[in-house]
Scaffold this active site. Structure first.
Site, PDB file in Angstrom:
ATOM      1  N   HIS A  66       0.830  -1.214   0.000  1.00  0.00           N
ATOM      2  CA  HIS A  66       0.000   0.000   0.000  1.00  0.00           C
ATOM      3  C   HIS A  66       0.868   1.269   0.000  1.00  0.00           C
ATOM      4  O   HIS A  66       0.886   2.030  -0.964  1.00  0.00           O
ATOM      5  CB  HIS A  66      -0.884   0.020   1.252  1.00  0.00           C
ATOM      6  CG  HIS A  66      -1.813  -1.138   1.403  1.00  0.00           C
ATOM      7  ND1 HIS A  66      -2.783  -1.482   0.477  1.00  0.00           N
ATOM      8  CD2 HIS A  66      -1.944  -2.037   2.412  1.00  0.00           C
ATOM      9  CE1 HIS A  66      -3.456  -2.543   0.898  1.00  0.00           C
ATOM     10  NE2 HIS A  66      -2.987  -2.903   2.071  1.00  0.00           N
TER      11      HIS A  66
HETATM   12  O1  RIB Z   1      -5.597   0.316   4.006  1.00  0.00           O
HETATM   13  C1  RIB Z   1      -4.190   0.295   3.974  1.00  0.00           C
HETATM   14  C2  RIB Z   1      -3.621   1.481   4.669  1.00  0.00           C
HETATM   15  O2  RIB Z   1      -4.044   1.496   6.031  1.00  0.00           O
HETATM   16  C3  RIB Z   1      -2.084   1.463   4.731  1.00  0.00           C
HETATM   17  O3  RIB Z   1      -1.603   2.772   4.777  1.00  0.00           O
HETATM   18  C4  RIB Z   1      -1.818   0.776   6.028  1.00  0.00           C
HETATM   19  O4  RIB Z   1      -0.538   1.116   6.581  1.00  0.00           O
HETATM   20  C5  RIB Z   1      -2.908   1.343   6.884  1.00  0.00           C
HETATM   21  O5  RIB Z   1      -2.479   2.629   7.339  1.00  0.00           O
END
Ligand code: RIB
Ligand code: CA
Length: 315
Positions: free
Chosen positions: A240
């Protein structure tokens, strides 16, 4: 090309940690003015100390870390230990940070840095948008000095923390609304893209083969994060947050479209959803460049090459 002034806001989080390492390893491309921590995956006390631990692992004591907001603007706090573990960076056994956080609050740092800057600053956001939203609320004029915001958050399709909403948005949807309505150039990197960049075993083995302390920490974190993701979502660790930094380093690896994005603030099943008007059905002006595709092999090749630049054993 001169280094891009950059501030990273984060809630480490294993994937935040990898994103930070990627940024710390890219000193030629980024003039990293500071890292701000926000409550998110785990409470603020952990996210800010985790950011300092990762700073030590990267051998970058020059980058100040600021602690920010410990709760969302309106809703009750929400964390994600179910996927990140109690420390937020389970899988890496990192020592206590060598330096303290800065005395200034992250929101004040954001306002001061953006007010005083001679060159527009890029904001990379990896967690809930509370710090950035409150900086905008405190001094809206700072928006004129923001080059762009690249935010990991939202989804055109399904959510993760709920069927409809992605965690960073769902954890503080009112802050997300402030940011998406601020009129600042905004690139949204949602789950549709990040789920194309999965840390598969071969990709992790290429990183492990680097044989350095940062590489070992990354693999330890992503091994655990991958196990938790397989338990919850039946796929390995999505990259992500590293996608945000990778986009700033090599936007050619990504594809996206401009569109209107609204954040659902009403109660009910879709609370915290990013409603992405791909086909312009609302007639509303676009407010975000929403990424839709990533060259995953190209992403991991760059990530591995950059991680190799970090000190072998900095701690
Ligand atoms: O949904 C994924 C996100 O939420 C990423 O940034 C993870 O680190 C959490 O913060
Ligand atoms: Ca994050």
């Amino acid at each position: 090309m001169s280094a891009r002034p950059l501030i990273i806001d984060c809630d480490p989080g294993q994937d935040d940690a990898v994103a930070l390492l990627l940024a710390f390893a890219s000193a030629e491309e980024f003039d990293l003015l500071g890292v701000t921590a926000v409550a998110g995956n785990v409470p603020l006390a952990r996210t800010e100390s985790n950011a300092r631990r990762i700073r030590d692992l990267a051998g970058r004591p020059d980058v100040p870390v600021y602690a920010g907001c410990s709760r969302p603007m309106v809703r009750e706090p929400e964390t994600a230990e179910y996927i990140h573990g109690p420390t937020g960076i389970d899988g890496a056994d990192l020592p206590e940070p060598s330096r303290t956080a800065e005395a200034a609050h992250a929101v004040d740092f954001l306002v001061d840095a953006l007010s005083a800057t001679q060159e527009p600053i890029t904001l990379a956001t990896l967690g809930p948008l509370t710090n950035v939203a409150l900086a905008i609320v405190k001094n809206p004029a700072i928006c004129g000095n923001v080059r762009e915001i690249v935010t990991m958050g939202g989804a055109m399709g399904l959510g993760n923390v709920t069927p409809a909403a992605e965690f960073n948005i769902h954890a503080d949807p009112h802050a997300a609304h402030v940011v998406f309505e601020a009129g600042v150039p905004l690139t949204m990197i949602g789950l549709d893209v990040t789920h194309q960049a999965i840390a598969t075993p071969p990709r992790l083995e290429a990183i492990r083969a680097l044989g350095t302390a940062p590489a070992a920490a990354v693999c330890g974190m992503l091994d655990l994060y991958g196990e938790k993701n397989i338990e919850a979502y039946h796929h390995g660790a999505p990259m992500h947050d590293p996608c945000v930094i990778a986009y700033l380093l090599a936007s050619e690896l990504f594809e996206g479209r401009d569109m209107r994005v609204d954040v659902e603030l009403g109660d009910g099943h879709c609370f915290g959803r990013t409603v992405c008007d791909l086909h312009g059905r609302t007639g509303a002006a676009t407010n975000a460049h929403v990424l839709q595709r990533v060259d995953a092999d190209g992403f991991f090749a760059m990530l591995t090459e950059r991680l190799a630049r970090l000190p072998v054993d900095p701690i």
